[in-house]
Design an enzyme around this catalytic site. Structure first.
Site, PDB file in Angstrom:
ATOM      1  N   HIS A  91       0.855  -1.069  -0.272  1.00 23.16           N
ATOM      2  CA  HIS A  91      -0.042   0.211  -0.105  1.00 23.16           C
ATOM      3  C   HIS A  91       0.856   1.497   0.074  1.00 23.16           C
ATOM      4  O   HIS A  91       0.379   2.216  -0.107  1.00 23.16           O
ATOM      5  CB  HIS A  91      -1.205   0.066   1.136  1.00 23.16           C
TER       6      HIS A  91
ATOM      7  N   SER B 249       4.716   3.201   7.825  1.00 25.37           N
ATOM      8  CA  SER B 249       4.266   1.469   7.012  1.00 25.37           C
ATOM      9  C   SER B 249       5.093   0.859   6.437  1.00 25.37           C
ATOM     10  O   SER B 249       6.478   1.716   5.992  1.00 25.37           O
ATOM     11  CB  SER B 249       3.221   1.556   6.102  1.00 25.37           C
TER      12      SER B 249
ATOM     13  N   ASP C 139       0.564  -7.666   1.255  1.00 21.07           N
ATOM     14  CA  ASP C 139       0.539  -6.313   1.854  1.00 21.07           C
ATOM     15  C   ASP C 139       2.353  -6.192   1.819  1.00 21.07           C
ATOM     16  O   ASP C 139       2.449  -5.174   2.297  1.00 21.07           O
ATOM     17  CB  ASP C 139      -0.021  -5.488   3.150  1.00 21.07           C
TER      18      ASP C 139
END
Length: 560
Positions: A101, A205, A130
């Site tokens: 993402h 992230s 992911d």
């Protein structure tokens, strides 16, 4: 749950958890509350090699900026939007790991290593895990090794990265709080992940979760800061997928950056597409940013608010397999059907205020039911069939008979009013109904066959906005009815607005044929529920607007 209420969906997306990625303006934001202080780090080691201590982890952790145009389900079109995340180098050649993402759909990637900017490109990505692998320009980088020891509850760990889009490297300290936490989210689908309390924020992230000796215990990807819960993808899961991504392969992906969305009342769900990777299977099929992937291989997606069903389909097929796809395109009011690795998407219907094309008609004959097996009921008076609701307030429903019309007036949302003829049991039968919408779209008109208290019934449901569904409505173990979608799509033959339409349903052996205004829209073979026989009838429902006023002209039962 019955019905597709698109406007309710757009107004009330439920984003189940927050991503730990920083999107939008990349100037330094101010956090609401201070995070843990950065751990002091010494000067960088000379030369390249696998890092073996916590002090030098910063030399292999990178900040990533992805710039692209995407469509956000809450904020709409974002042009040249920039988002920042983290990543870490696993090979001296510049191979680095981050989250899908963070990078998928980006037009450009920039990477900072110890303050120095470099370019990078995506080698491979996995939507469901992911994870993504990028190649940073250059060579002779320091890198991190994967932790290969036992990961257990209470183990000391550190989150490394660049939170809040800031350029300063940060470490936060915590412990593993759960070895096998649920990994199902609205943007990924992993069986189990690590839960820890080493704080991460938007911008972390893709950064590593590190052991006390500087090895990678996991890949941070998710946060629940209100509960002091943070999540990382474990080394075993990560390494097996990263190995394929490193070879330039996408894994469990069709080329989208997507998020599972569900209406507040659960009536509509799907995968919202924020961006599409050029040249991917999704791109070749005609999927666009802003689309909602509603069905794949006939399965309605994201009904539980997660990516699980979507990812289970991808895990059950090869990347080159042809998969059926139904898409809702809000920008053009279209329902599109096509295939991944096959037919490109084509409009098969419309919703909302868009106009439709085809029309048709079918005849009717005079008469009254009067206990006959085959007949046309013209509603000169109340034929005294079985009337009931499966949802809604009966005080908000008015049913009258006037001028050879049965008139339904529904003055509340989510009312499902049924009228069932119970003089005969039918297995093979054709039923037709003509009705006129006199209120607002979006109403719902359904035909019912093989209805019984014990087994339920088949229901052909058509919304005023141009969508149709075939349900098996069956009682669950708790006695409550479950609307199980067998098939669905769009119908161009429906006349929208304050118009008259005719609906046809033929239940013949294990085959159910559906039609609108004399146009056959689908023939479905049904072997899962195998309802045997029962009564026939119809249903008028309100969805997300009122008042609903529907005038039923006639209802016909005939041999198939």
């Amino acid at each position: 749950m019955k019905g597709l209420r698109l406007f309710a969906l757009i107004a009330s997306f439920i984003l189940i958890v927050s991503l730990a990625c920083s999107f939008g303006n990349v100037s330094t934001p101010q956090p609401d509350s201070p995070s843990e202080s950065p751990v002091a780090t010494p000067e960088k080691q000379s030369g390249s090699g696998g890092i073996s201590n916590l002090d030098n982890v910063k030399n292999a952790v990178v900040q990533i900026e992805a710039v692209g145009t995407f469509i956000d389900p809450q904020f709409g079109l974002v042009v040249n939007g920039a988002g920042r995340g983290s990543g870490f180098i696993i090979d001296p050649s510049g191979i680095a790991v981050t989250n899908n993402h963070v990078v998928t759909g980006a037009a450009t990637l920039k990477v900072w290593i110890d303050g120095e900017q470099r370019s990078a490109r995506v080698l491979g990505a996995s939507e469901c895990a992911d994870l993504a692998v990028i190649k940073i320009d250059g060579a002779d980088f320091q890198y991190l090794n994967w932790y290969d020891g036992q990961i257990s509850t209470g183990m000391e760990v550190f989150s490394a990265g660049f939170p809040l889009g800031e350029p300063q490297f940060t470490l936060t300290k915590g412990i593993i709080s759960k070895e096998k936490a649920d990994g199902q989210t609205d943007w990924s689908s992993i069986d189990y992940v690590l839960s820890h309390d080493a704080t991460i924020n938007p911008g972390n992230s893709g950064g590593p979760l590190i052991s006390s000796d500087g090895q990678v215990v996991g890949v941070n990807y998710r946060s629940r800061p209100d509960f002091n819960q943070y999540f990382a993808i474990d080394p075993k899961t990560s390494q097996s997928i990263v190995a394929e991504l490193q070879d330039g392969k996408d894994v469990q992906s069709i080329g989208i950056n997507g998020v599972a969305v569900v209406a507040e009342d659960g009536s509509l769900s799907g995968i919202w597409v924020s961006s599409v990777k050029s040249g991917s299977a999704a791109d070749k099929a005609g999927v666009k940013a802003g689309d909602i992937l509603y069905q794949m291989e006939g399965l309605v997606l994201a009904t539980d608010g997660t990516m699980k069903d979507y990812c289970d389909i991808l895990r059950s097929h090869n990347s080159s397999d042809t998969l059926s796809l139904t898409v809702i395109r809000y920008a053009t009011y279209e329902i599109l059907e096509g295939q991944l690795n096959g037919r490109t998407l084509e409009a098969t219907g419309y919703f909302g205020d868009a106009s439709t094309g085809s029309t048709g008609s079918s005849g009717s004959t005079g008469g009254s039911a009067s206990g006959q097996e085959y007949f046309t009921e013209e509603f000169d008076s109340d034929p005294q069939w079985n009337y009931f609701l499966t949802s809604g307030d009966e005080e908000k429903v008015s049913v009258t008979f006037d001028d050879s019309l049965m008139i339904f007036n529904l003055d509340a949302l989510s009312i499902y009013a049924y009228y069932i003829y119970e003089a005969f049991d039918y297995r093979d039968v054709r039923i037709d109904l003509r009705a006129e919408n006199r209120g607002k779209n979006n109403n719902n008109i359904s035909l019912v066959c093989r209805a019984s208290d014990a087994e339920g019934w088949y229901e052909f449901s058509t919304e005023g906005g141009g969508l149709w569904y075939l349900y098996a409505v069956v009682p669950g173990s708790d006695g409550r009815l479950r609307y199980n979608t067998i098939d669905s799509g769009g119908v161009k033959a429906l006349r929208q607005g304050k118009e008259t339409n005719e609906f046809t349903m033929i239940c013949n052996s294990n085959e159910i044929t559906l039609g609108v205004n004399g146009v056959e829209i689908k023939k479905v073979k049904e072997n899962k529920f195998s309802l045997r026989d029962g009564f026939v009838g119809f249903n008028i429902s309100s969805l997300n607007v009122t008042p609903i006023v529907v005038e039923v002209d006639w209802f016909q039962v005939s041999e198939p």
